[in-house]
Motif scaffolding. Structure first.
Motif, PDB file in Angstrom:
ATOM      1  N   LYS A  13     -13.042   4.476  15.179  1.00 53.55           N
ATOM      2  CA  LYS A  13     -12.154   5.180  14.262  1.00 53.55           C
ATOM      3  C   LYS A  13     -10.943   5.633  15.059  1.00 53.55           C
ATOM      4  O   LYS A  13     -11.075   6.168  16.154  1.00 53.55           O
ATOM      5  N   THR A  19       0.837  -1.196   0.000  1.00 61.27           N
ATOM      6  CA  THR A  19       0.000   0.000   0.000  1.00 61.27           C
ATOM      7  C   THR A  19       0.874   1.248   0.000  1.00 61.27           C
ATOM      8  O   THR A  19       2.053   1.189   0.332  1.00 61.27           O
ATOM      9  N   LYS A  52     -13.534  -4.078   2.632  1.00 52.43           N
ATOM     10  CA  LYS A  52     -14.172  -3.458   1.469  1.00 52.43           C
ATOM     11  C   LYS A  52     -15.662  -3.410   1.762  1.00 52.43           C
ATOM     12  O   LYS A  52     -16.311  -4.444   1.905  1.00 52.43           O
ATOM     13  N   LEU A 109      -7.780  -5.119   5.471  1.00 51.16           N
ATOM     14  CA  LEU A 109      -8.671  -4.159   4.819  1.00 51.16           C
ATOM     15  C   LEU A 109     -10.096  -4.678   4.889  1.00 51.16           C
ATOM     16  O   LEU A 109     -10.323  -5.885   4.891  1.00 51.16           O
ATOM     17  N   GLY A 155      -4.669   7.743   2.436  1.00 51.00           N
ATOM     18  CA  GLY A 155      -5.097   6.376   2.723  1.00 51.00           C
ATOM     19  C   GLY A 155      -6.526   6.313   3.234  1.00 51.00           C
ATOM     20  O   GLY A 155      -7.224   7.326   3.329  1.00 51.00           O
ATOM     21  N   PRO A 156      -6.959   5.123   3.612  1.00 48.39           N
ATOM     22  CA  PRO A 156      -8.331   4.937   4.095  1.00 48.39           C
ATOM     23  C   PRO A 156      -8.475   5.298   5.569  1.00 48.39           C
ATOM     24  O   PRO A 156      -7.477   5.495   6.279  1.00 48.39           O
ATOM     25  N   GLU A 157      -9.716   5.368   6.023  1.00 48.63           N
ATOM     26  CA  GLU A 157      -9.966   5.534   7.451  1.00 48.63           C
ATOM     27  C   GLU A 157      -9.426   4.306   8.175  1.00 48.63           C
ATOM     28  O   GLU A 157      -9.384   3.214   7.617  1.00 48.63           O
ATOM     29  N   TYR A 212      -6.391   9.771  11.531  1.00 49.73           N
ATOM     30  CA  TYR A 212      -6.405   9.079  10.245  1.00 49.73           C
ATOM     31  C   TYR A 212      -7.666   9.467   9.505  1.00 49.73           C
ATOM     32  O   TYR A 212      -8.666   9.786  10.126  1.00 49.73           O
ATOM     33  N   PRO A 213      -7.662   9.432   8.201  1.00 47.46           N
ATOM     34  CA  PRO A 213      -6.656   8.912   7.278  1.00 47.46           C
ATOM     35  C   PRO A 213      -5.478   9.869   7.106  1.00 47.46           C
ATOM     36  O   PRO A 213      -5.598  11.065   7.333  1.00 47.46           O
ATOM     37  N   LYS A 216     -16.027   1.459  -0.591  1.00 46.01           N
ATOM     38  CA  LYS A 216     -15.043   2.199   0.176  1.00 46.01           C
ATOM     39  C   LYS A 216     -14.157   1.189   0.901  1.00 46.01           C
ATOM     40  O   LYS A 216     -14.607   0.116   1.273  1.00 46.01           O
ATOM     41  N   THR A 217     -12.894   1.528   1.093  1.00 45.68           N
ATOM     42  CA  THR A 217     -11.953   0.642   1.766  1.00 45.68           C
ATOM     43  C   THR A 217     -11.564   1.246   3.107  1.00 45.68           C
ATOM     44  O   THR A 217     -11.339   2.455   3.212  1.00 45.68           O
ATOM     45  N   TYR A 218     -11.476   0.395   4.126  1.00 43.91           N
ATOM     46  CA  TYR A 218     -11.070   0.799   5.469  1.00 43.91           C
ATOM     47  C   TYR A 218      -9.870  -0.035   5.896  1.00 43.91           C
ATOM     48  O   TYR A 218      -9.839  -1.243   5.651  1.00 43.91           O
TER      49      TYR A 218
END
Length: 100
Positions: free
Chosen positions: A79, A40, A50, A48, A88-90, A83-84, A54-56
Motif C-alpha cells: 500500500k 477518473t 477489481k 485498476l 479514490g481507491p487505495e 492514499y486514498p 472493491k477497486t484498487y
C-alpha cells in the motif's frame, strides 16, 4: 555532557533506520481482474484491480501490468502511504503478479 551527545546520536541513528525500513507501507495480496485505468476523479495509478466489490489503483516500477489486462490474477504489493485521496481507491505498488 557525553551522555547527552550519545543520546542524541542514538536518537538520530534510530530515526534514520526507521525511515529507511519501508517507504511503501503495508504488504497486501489481492485476487481480481486487472483493467486499464480510464477517466477518473483521482489522478494516480496506471491500472485498476477489481477485487471483492472493491477497486484498487495499481502501479508497478518492475512489472508491465498491461501483460495481465482482463485476466484473473493474484497480486502482491505494498500500500502506498498517503492514499486514498480525493475519495479514490487505495493505491498499491505491485511487486508480483500470478495468473489464476
Amino acid at each position: 555532557m557525553k551522555k547527552i551527545l550519545y543520546l542524541s546520536f542514538f536518537v538520530a541513528v534510530l530515526s534514520a533506520c526507521s525511515t529507511m525500513k519501508n517507504n511503501s507501507g503495508t504488504t497486501i495480496r489481492l485476487t481480481g481482474k486487472i483493467e486499464k485505468i480510464g477517466m477518473t476523479t483521482f489522478q494516480y495509478g496506471t491500472h485498476l484491480l477489481k477485487a471483492d466489490a472493491k477497486t484498487y489503483a495499481l502501479k508497478s516500477a518492475s512489472l508491465n501490468l498491461d501483460t495481465y489486462l482482463d485476466k484473473q490474477v493474484t497480486i502482491k504489493g505494498n500500500k502506498v502511504e498517503g492514499y486514498p485521496v480525493e475519495g479514490g481507491p487505495e493505491f498499491i505498488e505491485v511487486t508480483e503478479v500470478k495468473e489464476k
